[in-house]
Design a protein around this motif. Structure first.
Motif, mmCIF file in Angstrom:
data_model
loop_
_atom_site.group_PDB
_atom_site.id
_atom_site.type_symbol
_atom_site.label_atom_id
_atom_site.label_comp_id
_atom_site.label_asym_id
_atom_site.label_seq_id
_atom_site.Cartn_x
_atom_site.Cartn_y
_atom_site.Cartn_z
ATOM 1 N N ALA A 178 0.746 7.478 18.474
ATOM 2 C CA ALA A 178 0.608 6.672 17.272
ATOM 3 C C ALA A 178 0.182 5.268 17.657
ATOM 4 N N LEU A 179 -0.531 4.611 16.758
ATOM 5 C CA LEU A 179 -0.922 3.218 16.946
ATOM 6 C C LEU A 179 -0.223 2.395 15.878
ATOM 7 N N LEU A 180 0.710 1.540 16.306
ATOM 8 C CA LEU A 180 1.405 0.645 15.398
ATOM 9 C C LEU A 180 0.670 -0.679 15.441
ATOM 10 N N TYR A 230 -5.767 -4.654 11.707
ATOM 11 C CA TYR A 230 -6.444 -3.431 12.129
ATOM 12 C C TYR A 230 -6.699 -2.489 10.962
ATOM 13 N N ASN A 231 -6.568 -2.964 9.749
ATOM 14 C CA ASN A 231 -6.752 -2.147 8.555
ATOM 15 C C ASN A 231 -8.239 -2.059 8.218
ATOM 16 N N ALA A 232 -8.938 -1.221 8.928
ATOM 17 C CA ALA A 232 -10.360 -0.991 8.668
ATOM 18 C C ALA A 232 -10.598 0.509 8.626
ATOM 19 N N ASP A 233 -11.485 0.935 7.757
ATOM 20 C CA ASP A 233 -11.769 2.365 7.637
ATOM 21 C C ASP A 233 -12.332 2.939 8.931
ATOM 22 N N ALA A 234 -13.131 2.169 9.653
ATOM 23 C CA ALA A 234 -13.711 2.649 10.906
ATOM 24 C C ALA A 234 -12.618 2.912 11.940
ATOM 25 N N ALA A 237 -8.140 9.081 13.612
ATOM 26 C CA ALA A 237 -8.021 10.464 13.139
ATOM 27 C C ALA A 237 -8.800 11.419 14.045
ATOM 28 N N GLU A 238 -9.982 10.991 14.502
ATOM 29 C CA GLU A 238 -10.769 11.827 15.411
ATOM 30 C C GLU A 238 -10.074 12.006 16.759
ATOM 31 N N ARG A 239 -9.305 11.012 17.176
ATOM 32 C CA ARG A 239 -8.584 11.086 18.450
ATOM 33 C C ARG A 239 -7.201 11.718 18.306
ATOM 34 N N ASN A 240 -6.847 12.148 17.101
ATOM 35 C CA ASN A 240 -5.527 12.724 16.793
ATOM 36 C C ASN A 240 -4.399 11.745 17.097
ATOM 37 N N ILE A 241 -4.606 10.491 16.731
ATOM 38 C CA ILE A 241 -3.603 9.439 16.883
ATOM 39 C C ILE A 241 -3.173 9.020 15.486
ATOM 40 N N GLN A 242 -1.866 9.004 15.268
ATOM 41 C CA GLN A 242 -1.343 8.617 13.956
ATOM 42 C C GLN A 242 -1.536 7.121 13.740
ATOM 43 N N ALA A 243 -2.130 6.734 12.634
ATOM 44 C CA ALA A 243 -2.330 5.326 12.297
ATOM 45 C C ALA A 243 -1.124 4.826 11.521
ATOM 46 N N VAL A 244 -0.371 3.925 12.112
ATOM 47 C CA VAL A 244 0.773 3.306 11.443
ATOM 48 C C VAL A 244 0.374 1.864 11.171
ATOM 49 N N ILE A 245 -0.489 1.713 10.174
ATOM 50 C CA ILE A 245 -1.066 0.421 9.829
ATOM 51 C C ILE A 245 -0.935 0.247 8.323
ATOM 52 N N PRO A 246 -0.239 -0.771 7.860
ATOM 53 C CA PRO A 246 -0.143 -0.974 6.413
ATOM 54 C C PRO A 246 -1.479 -1.448 5.851
ATOM 55 N N GLY A 247 -1.731 -1.111 4.607
ATOM 56 C CA GLY A 247 -2.953 -1.553 3.947
ATOM 57 C C GLY A 247 -2.838 -2.993 3.478
ATOM 58 N N SER A 287 -3.217 -6.134 0.893
ATOM 59 C CA SER A 287 -2.827 -6.209 -0.513
ATOM 60 C C SER A 287 -4.030 -6.109 -1.454
ATOM 61 N N ASN A 288 -5.222 -6.463 -1.000
ATOM 62 C CA ASN A 288 -6.388 -6.412 -1.877
ATOM 63 C C ASN A 288 -7.137 -5.076 -1.801
ATOM 64 N N ARG A 289 -6.575 -4.106 -1.095
ATOM 65 C CA ARG A 289 -7.201 -2.786 -0.971
ATOM 66 C C ARG A 289 -6.992 -2.007 -2.263
ATOM 67 N N ARG A 290 -8.028 -1.338 -2.739
ATOM 68 C CA ARG A 290 -7.933 -0.635 -4.021
ATOM 69 C C ARG A 290 -7.040 0.594 -3.966
ATOM 70 N N THR A 291 -7.076 1.309 -2.859
ATOM 71 C CA THR A 291 -6.209 2.479 -2.717
ATOM 72 C C THR A 291 -5.038 2.126 -1.814
ATOM 73 N N THR A 292 -3.880 2.617 -2.159
ATOM 74 C CA THR A 292 -2.715 2.347 -1.324
ATOM 75 C C THR A 292 -2.756 3.237 -0.093
ATOM 76 N N ILE A 293 -2.337 2.683 1.016
ATOM 77 C CA ILE A 293 -2.329 3.389 2.292
ATOM 78 C C ILE A 293 -0.901 3.826 2.588
ATOM 79 N N GLU A 294 -0.727 5.098 2.831
ATOM 80 C CA GLU A 294 0.578 5.623 3.202
ATOM 81 C C GLU A 294 0.735 5.517 4.720
ATOM 82 N N TYR A 295 1.877 5.034 5.160
ATOM 83 C CA TYR A 295 2.163 4.923 6.589
ATOM 84 C C TYR A 295 3.658 5.088 6.794
#
Length: 112
Positions: free
Chosen positions: A37-39, A44-48, A54-64, A66-74
């Protein structure tokens, strides 16, 4: 980059004005063993970055952000362990004597 105990694994120095996510490519390639996992903070909240993790099978533990339209679950429980990384950076700041090469020889003035 630090391990689960907060011990440094890799360091990549950037200029003071650089954003955190610019160092991602250099840091993710450094460890010998891929992390589970990457905390990371909101810098580090970028789609890229999320896609690459996700391609490296590493869990993203990064909060989204506040101005992001979709909420990010972490995983908030896992994210709380990020304080160990902050403590590691605090230790580096305490050890600035090593990083900035102060001269502590008695009777020796740097400006002479």
């Amino acid at each position: 980059m630090a391990n689960a105990r907060g011990r440094p694994l890799a360091i990549h120095l950037t200029v003071g004005e650089a954003t955190d996510c610019k160092a991602y490519d250099a840091l993710i390639a450094l460890p010998e063993q891929a992390p589970k996992a990457l905390l990371a903070d909101r810098g580090y909240n970028a789609d890229a970055i999320r896609t690459d993790l996700a391609e490296r099978n590493i869990q993203a533990v990064i909060p989204g952000q506040s101005n992001r339209r979709t909420t990010i679950e972490y995983n908030q429980t896992l994210y709380k362990q990020r304080n160990r990384i902050e403590i590691m950076f605090g230790r580096f700041k305490d050890w600035r004597l090593v990083a900035t090469r102060y001269c502590l020889v008695p009777g020796f003035d740097v400006w002479d």
